[in-house]
Design a protein around this motif. Structure first.
Motif, short mmCIF file in Angstrom:
data_model
loop_
_atom_site.label_atom_id
_atom_site.label_comp_id
_atom_site.label_asym_id
_atom_site.label_seq_id
_atom_site.Cartn_x
_atom_site.Cartn_y
_atom_site.Cartn_z
N ARG A 4 0.81 -1.22 0.00
CA ARG A 4 0.00 0.00 0.00
C ARG A 4 0.84 1.27 0.00
N ALA A 5 2.11 1.16 0.43
CA ALA A 5 2.99 2.33 0.43
C ALA A 5 3.13 2.90 -0.98
N GLU A 8 -0.01 5.01 -1.55
CA GLU A 8 0.00 6.25 -0.77
C GLU A 8 1.00 7.25 -1.34
N ARG A 9 2.13 6.75 -1.76
CA ARG A 9 3.18 7.62 -2.31
C ARG A 9 2.70 8.33 -3.58
N MET A 11 -0.41 8.65 -4.72
CA MET A 11 -1.58 9.51 -4.49
C MET A 11 -1.18 10.82 -3.82
N ALA A 12 -0.19 10.77 -2.94
CA ALA A 12 0.29 12.01 -2.31
C ALA A 12 0.76 12.98 -3.38
N PRO A 19 5.13 13.45 -0.81
CA PRO A 19 5.29 12.00 -0.62
C PRO A 19 6.51 11.72 0.26
N ASP A 20 6.64 10.47 0.76
CA ASP A 20 7.84 10.13 1.53
C ASP A 20 9.08 10.22 0.64
N ASP A 64 6.46 1.94 -8.63
CA ASP A 64 5.31 2.40 -7.84
C ASP A 64 3.94 2.35 -8.52
N GLN A 137 -3.65 -0.94 -3.77
CA GLN A 137 -2.29 -1.17 -3.27
C GLN A 137 -1.26 -0.64 -4.26
#
Ligand SMILES: [Zn+2]
Length: 346
Positions: A4-5, A8-9, A11-12, A19-20, A64, A137
């Motif tokens: 899922r990371a 999230e990355r 989508m950020a 993002p991270d 990603d 994911q």
């Protein structure tokens, strides 16, 4: 790292948040056949085998997002709209006979149904298989044809180019139909879980048409597709190959979230011009770097991209265009490694 990371990355970045780290999303589809051994042509007829290869690519190389597809969307649509295709033994199909031979043929064109015309249902099946495995994911990207490019597939690029000068009304008429076809196809993709619709319009490249032609014929159609995609709840990206320096501002003005840049565009220059409006994605050379370079070359070129334009997090590391089938997978891995090493944001 949890799967899922990835989601999230990406989508950020798309939502304008930090993002991270910088995401790595290479434009990779049939190159993943190297991992499962499926034949390039064999996969065209098997959504199951295509899904296996695409999923293996993401799992093994840990980029990603997945570009869901195998051959170009404009081929699939051209076939579904009546073009006769040639199926070579060792590559993806090509248009063998144009369906539009004169302006009067336009009356026969209909908007294809993605669930029943041509080989479009195979693509829908592929989406279903991938969605069932990784939805939420791994972000899903899918192409839809640019109206100008699809028009070129239906009537021939040369005839289309001539018509921009001799018969502009024909160009407006045919791109009105191709825009509808592209929108319908894009909506079907979104309904199957695609997060980012990438409109691919290589025939509208600055390498082929003037900025004036792009502005009058291509840009309004691209903006219409963007609007429909966003209304359906997905993000819009615009992919135009080659040298797009002269149309960069017009590309950003179509209101897409992401502009994908080929290796002929200077990223730093592009960042200055449109970096406040759109997220930039690109732009490693698919042949001279990803096909024939070494992992060390790729990592270094990736580092330069990340450090020169990725500082604000509004950047996705990618290839400039589709990665060739025989590119070494270690080179793709080197891109991911570079984002892990140099792409963390404070
Ligand atoms: Zn391209």
């Amino acid at each position: 790292m949890t799967p899922r990371a990835h989601f999230e990355r990406v989508m950020a970045v798309l939502n304008g948040e930090k993002p991270d780290r910088i995401p790595c999303i290479p434009q990779i589809t049939y190159t993943t056949a190297q991992l499962t051994g499926v034949g390039l042509v064999e996969a065209l007829h098997s959504p199951e085998k295509t899904a296996d290869a695409l999923l293996a690519g993401q799992r093994e190389l840990e980029y990603d997002a997945i570009y869901v597809g195998w051959e170009s969307s404009f081929n699939l649509l051209a076939e579904a709209m009546g073009c006769t295709m040639r199926f070579p033994e060792d590559s993806v199909p090509q248009v063998a006979e144009y369906v539009i031979k004169s302006p009067s043929d336009l009356d026969q064109l209909t908007i294809p149904d993605p669930h029943s015309n041509g080989r479009l249902p195979l693509h829908m099946k592929l989406l279903e298989l991938i969605k069932n495995r990784v939805e939420g994911q791994i972000p899903l990207f899918a192409y839809t044809p640019g109206p100008f490019t699809l028009a070129g597939q239906l009537c021939g690029i040369n005839d289309l180019m001539m018509a921009t000068i001799r018969d502009p009304q024909f160009v407006r008429d045919i791109t009105e139909i191709t825009t509808e076809a592209s929108k319908t196809y894009a909506m079907a993709n979104v309904s199957m879980g695609v997060n980012v619709i990438v409109t691919a319009d290589p025939t509208a490249s600055g390498s082929l048409i003037s900025p004036k032609t792009f502005e009058s014929f291509a840009a309004p159609r691209l903006a219409a597709i963007t609007k429909a995609v966003q209304k359906a709840g997905a993000f819009a990206s615009l992919h135009i190959c080659g040298n797009t320096n002269s149309i960069l501002d017009l590309m950003a003005a179509t209101s897409v979230s992401v502009v994908e840049l080929d290796y002929l565009v200077n990223m730093v220059e592009a960042k200055k011009r449109v970096g406040n409006k759109v997220i930039l994605m690109g732009n490693l050379n698919p042949t001279e770097l990803l096909l024939t370079g070494t992992p060390k070359d790729v990592e270094e070129a990736s580092r330069i991209c990340i450090e020169s334009v990725g500082g604000d997090g509004r950047y996705i590391l990618s290839s400039g265009c589709e990665i060739p089938p025989h590119a070494p997978l270690e080179n793709i891995r080197a891109m991911v490694t570079a984002t892990k090493k140099y792409g963390h944001l404070p």
